[in-house]
Design an enzyme around this catalytic site. Structure first.
Site, short mmCIF file in Angstrom:
data_model
loop_
_atom_site.label_atom_id
_atom_site.label_comp_id
_atom_site.label_asym_id
_atom_site.label_seq_id
_atom_site.Cartn_x
_atom_site.Cartn_y
_atom_site.Cartn_z
N LYS A 65 8.17 -6.94 30.03
CA LYS A 65 8.09 -7.71 28.78
C LYS A 65 9.30 -7.45 27.87
O LYS A 65 9.81 -8.36 27.23
CB LYS A 65 6.78 -7.37 28.05
N ARG A 67 -2.80 -7.19 19.04
CA ARG A 67 -3.43 -6.47 20.14
C ARG A 67 -4.94 -6.66 20.17
O ARG A 67 -5.59 -6.30 21.14
CB ARG A 67 -3.12 -4.97 20.03
N ARG A 122 9.84 6.29 38.28
CA ARG A 122 10.83 6.45 37.21
C ARG A 122 11.01 7.93 36.86
O ARG A 122 10.03 8.65 36.62
CB ARG A 122 10.37 5.66 35.98
N ARG A 124 8.12 11.69 32.89
CA ARG A 124 7.36 11.74 31.64
C ARG A 124 5.87 11.85 31.94
O ARG A 124 5.38 11.31 32.93
CB ARG A 124 7.62 10.47 30.81
N ARG A 156 -3.62 3.86 31.00
CA ARG A 156 -2.95 2.98 30.03
C ARG A 156 -3.17 1.50 30.36
O ARG A 156 -3.40 0.67 29.48
CB ARG A 156 -1.45 3.27 30.01
#
Length: 226
Positions: free
Chosen positions: A19, A93, A127, A160, A171
C-alpha cells in the site's frame, strides 16, 4: 498533469500489501497530497503535542487510540488542505471513523489493495534489517551478499519483533477484523474498488488506469506508466 477538480481518495490494505508503494506512485503520478495517519501520529508524538501525548499514553498501555482522538488528528490536518486533492492512507480504520470523515467531506473513491495473507507473510518474514543504518534486505529478492550480514559494514542483521510469523499472523488477523466492516461500509455506498494480486508492479497498472479514467474521463487512452 493538472487536475481539473478536487479529487479525494482513501487507500486501504493490510500491512505488507504494498500500500505504501502504491500510495507513493499515486501521489507522484497524479499530484495528490499524501495524508498518512501513521506519519501524523509519529510526528505528533515526537513533537509532544496534546494529541501526541494522549496517543502515546494509549500506545504505551497497549490500548487502541480512541476513534475521536484519531479523527481529531486527521481532521485537523485536513483543514489545512481542504482545497487540495488528497490521498488518505491509514484512516478510516473503523466505521465510526468513516462516518466522521463523511460528515466533513466527500470521498470520491476507495482503493483496496488486496494481497493474499500468505504472500504478505512470506514477504515480511523474509525481511531483515541493519538497525544502525536502516538498510533493509529481503531473502527472496534482495538478499545480503553474505547471509545474515550487512553488505556495507559486515555487522549482523536482525529481524524486527513484528516481522516474526506469529506476530504477522496476529497483525493481519487484527487488520481483517477491524477493517472488514469499513470495506463493507464503502462497498454498500458503491465507492469501493478492489485490486487483487501478489505483486505490486502488476497491481499498479490497473490502479493507474482506474484513476486516470476517474480523473480524466475525456481521455480515451491512459498516459504511460510513472
Amino acid at each position: 498533469m493538472v487536475l481539473q477538480r478536487i479529487f479525494r481518495v482513501v487507500i486501504m490494505g493490510p500491512p505488507g500489501s504494498g500500500k505504501g508503494t502504491v500510495s507513493g506512485r499515486v501521489v507522484k503520478r497524479f499530484g495528490l497530497t499524501h495524508l498518512s495517519s501513521g506519519d501524523l501520529l509519529r510526528a505528533n508524538i515526537k513533537a509532544q503535542t496534546e494529541l501526541g501525548l494522549l496517543m502515546k499514553s494509549c500506545i504505551d498501555q497497549g490500548q487502541l487510540v480512541p476513534d475521536d482522538v484519531i479523527s481529531r488528528l486527521i481532521l485537523t490536518e485536513m483543514r489545512s488542505i481542504e482545497q487540495s486533492s488528497w490521498l488518505l492512507d491509514g484512516f478510516p480504520r473503523t466505521v465510526t471513523q468513516a462516518e466522521t470523515l463523511d460528515g466533513v467531506c466527500s470521498v470520491d473513491t476507495v482503493i483496496n489493495v488486496d494481497v493474499p495473507f500468505q504472500t504478505i507473510k512470506q514477504r515480511l518474514t523474509s525481511r531483515w534489517l541493519h538497525l544502525p543504518s536502516g538498510r533493509v534486505y529481503n531473502i527472496d529478492f534482495n538478499p545480503p551478499k553474505i547471509s545474515g550480514l550487512d553488505d556495507v559494514t559486515g555487522e549482523p542483521l536482525i529481524q524486527r519483533d513484528d516481522d516474526t510469523p506469529e506476530t504477522i499472523t496476529r497483525r493481519l488477523k487484527s487488520y481483517e477484523n477491524q477493517t472488514q466492516p469499513v470495506l463493507e461500509y464503502y462497498r454498500s455506498k458503491g465507492m469501493l474498488e478492489t485490486f487483487s494480486g501478489t505483486e505490486t508492479n502488476k497491481i499498479w497498472p490497473h490502479i493507474q488506469a482506474f484513476l486516470s479514467k476517474k480523473l480524466f474521463p475525456q481521455n480515451d487512452k491512459v498516459v504511460g506508466k510513472a
